[in-house]
Design a protein around this motif. Sequence first.
Motif, PDB file in Angstrom:
ATOM      1  N   LYS A  13       0.706  -1.303  -0.077  1.00  0.00           N
ATOM      2  CA  LYS A  13       0.056   0.028  -0.054  1.00  0.00           C
ATOM      3  C   LYS A  13       0.780   1.251   0.110  1.00  0.00           C
ATOM      4  CE  LYS A  13      -3.640   0.175   2.841  1.00  0.00           C
ATOM      5  NZ  LYS A  13      -4.543   0.049   3.964  1.00  0.00           N
ATOM      6  N   CYS A  15       1.614   4.505   1.765  1.00  0.00           N
ATOM      7  CA  CYS A  15       1.465   5.333   2.830  1.00  0.00           C
ATOM      8  C   CYS A  15       1.231   6.779   2.681  1.00  0.00           C
ATOM      9  CB  CYS A  15       2.602   5.295   4.107  1.00  0.00           C
ATOM     10  SG  CYS A  15       3.003   3.362   4.486  1.00  0.00           S
ATOM     11  N   GLY A 123      -4.316   2.132  16.671  1.00  0.00           N
ATOM     12  CA  GLY A 123      -5.025   1.821  15.421  1.00  0.00           C
ATOM     13  C   GLY A 123      -5.714   3.067  14.499  1.00  0.00           C
ATOM     14  N   PRO A 124      -6.134   3.902  15.100  1.00  0.00           N
ATOM     15  CA  PRO A 124      -6.581   5.174  14.187  1.00  0.00           C
ATOM     16  C   PRO A 124      -5.351   5.927  13.493  1.00  0.00           C
ATOM     17  CG  PRO A 124      -7.867   5.054  16.083  1.00  0.00           C
ATOM     18  CD  PRO A 124      -6.927   3.889  16.518  1.00  0.00           C
ATOM     19  N   HIS A 125      -4.340   5.982  14.222  1.00  0.00           N
ATOM     20  CA  HIS A 125      -3.235   6.589  13.571  1.00  0.00           C
ATOM     21  C   HIS A 125      -2.574   5.855  12.473  1.00  0.00           C
ATOM     22  CE1 HIS A 125      -1.991   9.582  17.042  1.00  0.00           C
ATOM     23  NE2 HIS A 125      -2.944   9.954  16.386  1.00  0.00           N
ATOM     24  N   LEU A 126      -2.507   4.648  12.572  1.00  0.00           N
ATOM     25  CA  LEU A 126      -2.078   3.600  11.405  1.00  0.00           C
ATOM     26  C   LEU A 126      -3.199   3.459  10.281  1.00  0.00           C
ATOM     27  CD1 LEU A 126      -1.041   0.453  13.626  1.00  0.00           C
ATOM     28  CD2 LEU A 126       0.204   2.083  12.567  1.00  0.00           C
ATOM     29  N   GLN A 127      -4.311   3.811  10.637  1.00  0.00           N
ATOM     30  CA  GLN A 127      -5.495   3.850   9.693  1.00  0.00           C
ATOM     31  C   GLN A 127      -5.320   5.336   9.075  1.00  0.00           C
ATOM     32  OE1 GLN A 127      -9.161   2.966  11.405  1.00  0.00           O
ATOM     33  NE2 GLN A 127      -8.775   1.277  11.954  1.00  0.00           N
ATOM     34  N   ASN A 130      -2.558   5.098   6.424  1.00  0.00           N
ATOM     35  CA  ASN A 130      -2.707   4.172   5.717  1.00  0.00           C
ATOM     36  C   ASN A 130      -1.746   2.821   5.413  1.00  0.00           C
ATOM     37  OD1 ASN A 130      -4.526   3.153   3.418  1.00  0.00           O
ATOM     38  ND2 ASN A 130      -3.135   3.631   1.883  1.00  0.00           N
ATOM     39  N   ARG A 131      -1.359   2.545   6.987  1.00  0.00           N
ATOM     40  CA  ARG A 131      -0.492   1.410   7.057  1.00  0.00           C
ATOM     41  C   ARG A 131      -1.167   0.141   6.800  1.00  0.00           C
ATOM     42  NH1 ARG A 131       4.455   1.788   6.647  1.00  0.00           N
ATOM     43  NH2 ARG A 131       5.011   0.388   8.202  1.00  0.00           N
ATOM     44  N   THR A 134      -2.068  -3.704  11.730  1.00  0.00           N
ATOM     45  CA  THR A 134      -2.775  -3.262  12.751  1.00  0.00           C
ATOM     46  C   THR A 134      -1.932  -2.901  14.069  1.00  0.00           C
ATOM     47  OG1 THR A 134      -3.261  -5.483  13.534  1.00  0.00           O
ATOM     48  CG2 THR A 134      -4.814  -4.814  12.021  1.00  0.00           C
TER      49      THR A 134
END
Length: 380
Positions: A13, A15, A123-127, A130-131, A134
């Motif tokens: 993906k 980032c 988790g929300p920061h990773l989302q 766009n990592r 999880t």
Amino acid sequence: MAGIYLHIPFCKKACHYCDFHFSTSMGLKEEMVQAIVRELELRQDYLQGQHVQTVYFGGGTPSLLNQQELQLLLATIKSLFIVSDDVEITLEANPDDLTPQKLQELRAAGINRLSIGLQSFHGPHLQLMNRAHTAAESLRCVQDAQAAGFGNITVDLIYGIPAPDHSLWHQDLATLFSLGVQHASCYALTIEPDTVFGRWSTKGKFKAPDDEFTAQQFETLLEQMQQHGFEQYEISNFCQPGYESKHNGNYWRGVHYLGVGPSAHSFNGHSRQYNVAHNKKYIDALKQDQVPFEVEELTLADQANDHLLTTLRTSWGCDLHKLEQDFKYSIREAHAGYLQELQGKGLAIIKNEVLYLTDKGKLLADQITLELFIEKVEKA
């Protein structure tokens, strides 16, 4: 003493913060590995017989390579170059790739240092970034790597991510220390124009925290690292005693290195080479036994500026005597007033002919370095 860097330009993906060269299509992966092998063969004289102390697989996401591909690349290096017995072989990896089986394959291939791109345990920061992994995978992969026998692990974290306060950053650091890793690289979120965050910022869809918010998180980082026994040997890099990254440390010390793969850079002291940042063009050129790169010959001023840029970020500082002897340039003469100002404001100190930035000065490292850059240095 020298190093070899291999750029593996593939990711699952994109980032939202990344402006490195990569492709999310794996269609050319096998051809890319063969092209890199061919580049190594064509450039085996670049390091002029120096011993290779470090090999670094960067990207992109090198953990997308399989065991056979890694073994081929490392076998090629060992057949063409003089490789030290204690060579440090680092591979950058994403947590979602690091299954127990994959970790065993990496060990079998010869990887002895893992650089894991965690970025956050939230988790929300990773989302947001766009990592592909999880928060649970961030924890699991480090523990699995330790269980697989990796005793030299570094992880990446990003701070300065939009948040209402600093509590998530404190949590990330607490989790980091609980894992018992030997090294951490911690970077402030930077908004580059040609990224998703950059485009969102232009449209008003994304707003990065202000400088004060990010500076406060950097100060927390310094305090916490010191409390937990980590040494800051470069602005963004921290290690337990004896676990400095040899490869990156050599970059900052001006050690020569060969970079192979699309977009990779090489340095031999007097010039830099920049490979084309295009996968197909790179592969097509190597099929014709041509390495597609541009060369920049470094003037004495360029070399002096490089010395300033790299060493001022490190714990060993900028050797003023070396600048004067090797590059015929005296900062103390050219910037006497500015050096006095820096010391007066507690941003820098000069000790035993070496210029160091203080913790306060490290917050302004880029600005200070630019002020000290020189436009021209006359040859002796």
